[in-house]
Design an enzyme around this catalytic site. Structure first.
Site, short mmCIF file in Angstrom:
data_model
loop_
_atom_site.label_atom_id
_atom_site.label_comp_id
_atom_site.label_asym_id
_atom_site.label_seq_id
_atom_site.Cartn_x
_atom_site.Cartn_y
_atom_site.Cartn_z
N SER A 219 -2.66 -6.62 -5.46
CA SER A 219 -2.14 -5.48 -6.21
C SER A 219 -0.78 -5.07 -5.68
CB SER A 219 -3.10 -4.29 -6.09
OG SER A 219 -3.31 -3.97 -4.74
N HIS B 15 -4.63 -9.70 -11.53
CA HIS B 15 -5.11 -8.53 -10.79
C HIS B 15 -6.31 -7.89 -11.49
CE1 HIS B 15 -4.34 -4.16 -9.37
NE2 HIS B 15 -5.12 -4.79 -8.52
N GLU C 217 -4.63 -7.63 -15.01
CA GLU C 217 -3.18 -7.66 -15.19
C GLU C 217 -2.69 -9.06 -14.80
OE1 GLU C 217 -1.83 -3.07 -14.23
OE2 GLU C 217 -2.19 -4.38 -12.52
N ASN D 37 -1.80 0.67 -11.35
CA ASN D 37 -1.64 1.46 -10.13
C ASN D 37 -0.47 2.45 -10.23
OD1 ASN D 37 -3.89 0.46 -8.95
ND2 ASN D 37 -2.86 -0.98 -7.59
#
Ligand code: CAA
Length: 293
Positions: A127, A148, A160, A199
Site C-alpha cells: 500500500s 492492492h 487497486e 488510503n
C-alpha cells in the site's frame, strides 16, 4: 502462459507472505479454483495460515455459505512452502504480500526475476511502495504492477491495480482479469501516487476524525456512530483504524509523509504514542477501544 494470453493462461498463483493479507489473498485464489502456493520464511506463520484456512472454510460450510466439496477443493488447491525456489518455479502470477520494507521487497523481486518462468507477472500488494521501486530488480519491469487488496481480503471487493511508467497493457489486463476472477471489483490507477485512491480517502476521514476527538468536539464513540448512521460506513474511523492496526496506520502515514513532505500527511501524535505503548488495535487487545481476544 505468456503475457499476451492474459488471464486465461494463469493456472498457478504464488502468494508471498503469510500475514493477515497474504493468507486471505491465497484463500481467495484457491476458492476461485487456482492452484495456489502460500510461501513464507516462517514455518509458524504458514502453520497458523493453514489452521486459519481450515477453520474459515469450516465456518463457511457451517453457515451454509460454502459447499463441503467446494471447501475441500479450495483447501486441496492450497500448498504451503518455506522454499521460494521451488514455489516460484511454476508460478504464472505472483502476489507479494511480505513485510512493507523496500530492502526486503527488492530482494524478493530480484529473486522472482530469476526463479519464475519468463511469462510470469509479478505484483505487489504493497500500500505504500509503488511497484516502480522494485520493477527494475526483476529484469522484466513491464510485467510488474501493484495489486492492492483490502482487509479483510476475503470480504472486501476492491483491488487497486496500479501501473508504473513501464507496466505493459497486457500486465494491467491480466491483473484486472485475475482480480475479477477472484470475485473482486478492480480499479485501475494510471500513475503512482502515495496512498493510491483508498488510503487517500481513508486518510482524509481519519484526519478529520482525529481532529474532532483531539479538540474534544465529540467522543470517539459518537464520531464512529456518526460515520455509520449518517454516512452508511460499515464501521467508524476509529474502529476501522483498530481493525487495520494502528502500527499499519502509523507506518502508512510515515511513508506518505516521507514521500510528500506535506504537513497534512504527518503521523498523528496520539496514534504514534499508542503504537509506542504497544496498543496497536484489535490484534493487541487495545487501541482506541478495548477488545477481549
Ligand atoms: N476475515 C474474513 N471474513 C470476515 C472477517 C475477517 N477478518 N471479518 C468479517 N468477515 C466476514 C464475516 O464472516 C461475514 O461473512 P458473511 O456475511 O458472508 O457471513 C461478513 O464478513 C460480515 O461480518 P460480520 O457480520 O461479522 O460484521 P460486519 O457486517 O460488521 O462486517 C467488516 C465486518 C466486513 C469488517 C465490515 O465492518 C467492513 O466492511 N468494515 C470496513 C473494512 C474496511 O474499510 N477495510 C479496508 C481497510 S483499509 C486497508 O485494508 C488498506 C490498507 O492499506 C491498510
Amino acid at each position: 502462459m505468456n503475457t499476451s494470453s492474459g488471464v486465461e493462461g494463469i493456472s498457478n498463483i504464488l502468494v508471498i507472505g503469510a500475514g493477515t493479507m497474504g493468507r486471505q489473498i491465497a484463500m481467495s485464489a484457491a476458492l476461485a479454483g487456482y492452484s495456489t502456493t502460500l510461501q513464507d520464511i516462517s514455518l509458524d506463520g504458514l502453520t497458523a495460515a493453514r489452521t486459519e484456512h481450515k477453520s474459515w472454510a469450516d465456518s463457511r460450510v457451517a453457515k451454509g455459505k460454502l459447499g463441503q466439496d467446494d471447501a475441500g477443493a479450495a483447501l486441496d488447491a492450497l500448498a504451503y512452502s518455506t522454499d521460494l525456489n521451488t514455489a516460484a518455479s511454476g508460478a504464472d502470477f505472483v502476489i507479494e504480500a511480505a513485510t512493507e520494507r523496500l530492502d526486503i521487497k527488492t530482494q524478493i523481486f530480484e529473486q522472482l526475476g530469476v526463479l519464475t518462468p519468463a511469462h510470469a507477472i509479478l505484483a505487489t500488494n504493497s500500500s505504500t511502495l509503488g511497484s516502480s521501486k522494485v520493477a527494475e530488480a526483476t529484469g522484466r519491469p513491464a510485467q510488474v504492477c501493484n495489486m492492492h487488496f483490502f482487509n479483510p481480503a476475503l470480504v472486501m471487493k476492491c483491488v487497486e491495480v496500479v501501473r508504473h511508467g513501464a507496466t505493459s497493457d497486457a500486465t494491467v489486463q491480466a491483473a484486472m482479469g485475475l482480480a475479477r476472477r477472484l470475485g473482486k471489483e478492480p480499479v485501475l490507477i494510471n500513475r503512482e501516487i502515495p496512498g493510491f485512491i483508498a488510503n487517500r480517502l481513508m486518510g482524509a476521514m481519519q484526519r478529520e476524525a482525529l481532529f474532532l476527538a483531539d479538540e474534544g468536539i465529540a467522543s470517539i464513540e459518537d464520531i464512529d456512530t456518526t460515520a455509520r448512521t449518517a454516512l452508511g460506513h460499515p464501521m467508524g474511523p476509529f474502529a476501522l483504524m483498530d481493525m487495520v492496526g494502528l502500527d499499519v496506520i502509523d507506518f502508512i502515514a510515515q511513508a506518505t509523509y516521507e514521500e510528500t513532505g506535506n504537513a497534512v500527511d504527518a503521523p498523528n501524535e496520539r496514534i504514534t504514542a499508542l503504537v509506542a505503548a504497544g496498543k496497536i488495535g484489535r490484534k493487541s487487545g487495545t487501541g482506541f477501544y478495548g477488545y477481549t481476544r
